[in-house]
Design a protein around this motif. Structure first.
Motif, mmCIF file in Angstrom:
data_model
loop_
_atom_site.group_PDB
_atom_site.id
_atom_site.type_symbol
_atom_site.label_atom_id
_atom_site.label_comp_id
_atom_site.label_asym_id
_atom_site.label_seq_id
_atom_site.Cartn_x
_atom_site.Cartn_y
_atom_site.Cartn_z
ATOM 1 N N MET A 1 0.847 -1.184 0.000
ATOM 2 C CA MET A 1 0.000 0.000 0.000
ATOM 3 C C MET A 1 0.891 1.246 0.000
ATOM 4 N N ASP A 2 0.554 2.204 -0.833
ATOM 5 C CA ASP A 2 1.263 3.479 -0.841
ATOM 6 C C ASP A 2 0.897 4.268 0.411
ATOM 7 N N GLN A 3 1.890 4.873 1.010
ATOM 8 C CA GLN A 3 1.661 5.692 2.198
ATOM 9 C C GLN A 3 1.419 7.140 1.782
ATOM 10 N N ASN A 4 0.580 7.818 2.522
ATOM 11 C CA ASN A 4 0.354 9.243 2.345
ATOM 12 C C ASN A 4 1.222 9.956 3.380
ATOM 13 N N TRP A 5 2.402 10.382 2.963
ATOM 14 C CA TRP A 5 3.356 10.989 3.880
ATOM 15 C C TRP A 5 3.035 12.465 4.082
ATOM 16 N N THR A 6 3.031 12.888 5.339
ATOM 17 C CA THR A 6 2.765 14.274 5.699
ATOM 18 C C THR A 6 4.010 14.863 6.344
ATOM 19 N N PHE A 7 4.523 15.932 5.744
ATOM 20 C CA PHE A 7 5.711 16.607 6.272
ATOM 21 C C PHE A 7 5.405 17.180 7.650
ATOM 22 N N ILE A 8 6.315 16.934 8.620
ATOM 23 C CA ILE A 8 6.099 17.432 9.984
ATOM 24 C C ILE A 8 7.228 18.313 10.494
ATOM 25 N N GLY A 9 8.308 18.459 9.729
ATOM 26 C CA GLY A 9 9.411 19.310 10.165
ATOM 27 C C GLY A 9 10.751 18.717 9.799
ATOM 28 N N HIS A 10 11.795 19.311 10.336
ATOM 29 C CA HIS A 10 13.160 18.901 10.034
ATOM 30 C C HIS A 10 13.772 18.228 11.263
ATOM 31 N N ILE A 11 14.655 17.281 11.033
ATOM 32 C CA ILE A 11 15.277 16.561 12.148
ATOM 33 C C ILE A 11 15.976 17.522 13.108
ATOM 34 N N ASP A 12 16.524 18.624 12.590
ATOM 35 C CA ASP A 12 17.215 19.585 13.457
ATOM 36 C C ASP A 12 16.260 20.335 14.388
ATOM 37 N N ASP A 13 14.944 20.217 14.154
ATOM 38 C CA ASP A 13 13.955 20.820 15.052
ATOM 39 C C ASP A 13 13.831 20.029 16.354
ATOM 40 N N ILE A 14 14.369 18.802 16.353
ATOM 41 C CA ILE A 14 14.280 17.929 17.529
ATOM 42 C C ILE A 14 15.690 17.750 18.089
ATOM 43 N N PRO A 15 15.911 18.087 19.350
ATOM 44 C CA PRO A 15 17.255 17.904 19.916
ATOM 45 C C PRO A 15 17.600 16.421 20.047
ATOM 46 N N LEU A 16 18.896 16.110 20.040
ATOM 47 C CA LEU A 16 19.310 14.735 20.310
ATOM 48 C C LEU A 16 18.740 14.300 21.654
ATOM 49 N N ARG A 17 18.229 13.062 21.717
ATOM 50 C CA ARG A 17 17.598 12.500 22.918
ATOM 51 C C ARG A 17 16.413 13.356 23.364
ATOM 52 N N GLY A 18 15.709 13.933 22.391
ATOM 53 C CA GLY A 18 14.558 14.778 22.699
ATOM 54 C C GLY A 18 13.355 14.400 21.858
ATOM 55 N N ALA A 19 12.309 15.210 21.981
ATOM 56 C CA ALA A 19 11.057 14.932 21.273
ATOM 57 C C ALA A 19 10.319 16.218 20.972
#
Length: 111
Positions: A1-19
């Motif tokens: 099944m094809d996924q409908n991907w929704t952009f949520i931001g950039h990895i750099d928006d989340i600190p290492l060991r963060g959320a």
């Protein structure tokens, strides 16, 4: 099944060991970044008492709930140790740092 991907931001928006918390029509999703730059997405509520997992402590591929110290696997969504319960996991894609979640995994799990 094809996924409908929704952009949520950039990895750099989340600190290492963060959320970060992402609000969707199906509920809040916690998106985690491990110390190894792996990214995981799960529902943002602990199966125990509904604590906000996005505010927990990330260690390895797990998060500890800030309310009662339940440890939840970021890979499976299951409580670890003697605790029982689970949260839904959501497919997440990292394309050159651009993060997207698969909305179908949310919709299917809600049915």
């Amino acid at each position: 099944m094809d996924q409908n991907w929704t952009f949520i931001g950039h990895i750099d928006d989340i600190p290492l060991r963060g959320a970060r918390c992402v609000k969707t029509p199906q509920g809040k999703i916690a998106v985690f970044r491990t110390a190894e730059n792996e990214v995981f997405a799960i529902e943002d509520h602990c199966p125990h008492k509904g604590g906000p997992l996005s505010q927990g402590i990330v260690h390895g591929k797990a998060v500890t709930c800030p309310l009662h110290n339940w440890v939840i696997s970021l890979e499976s969504g299951k409580a670890l140790g003697a605790d029982e319960g689970a949260v839904r996991t959501i497919a997440v894609r990292n394309t050159d740092g651009a993060l997207s979640i698969a909305m179908e995994s949310l919709l299917q799990a809600a049915e």
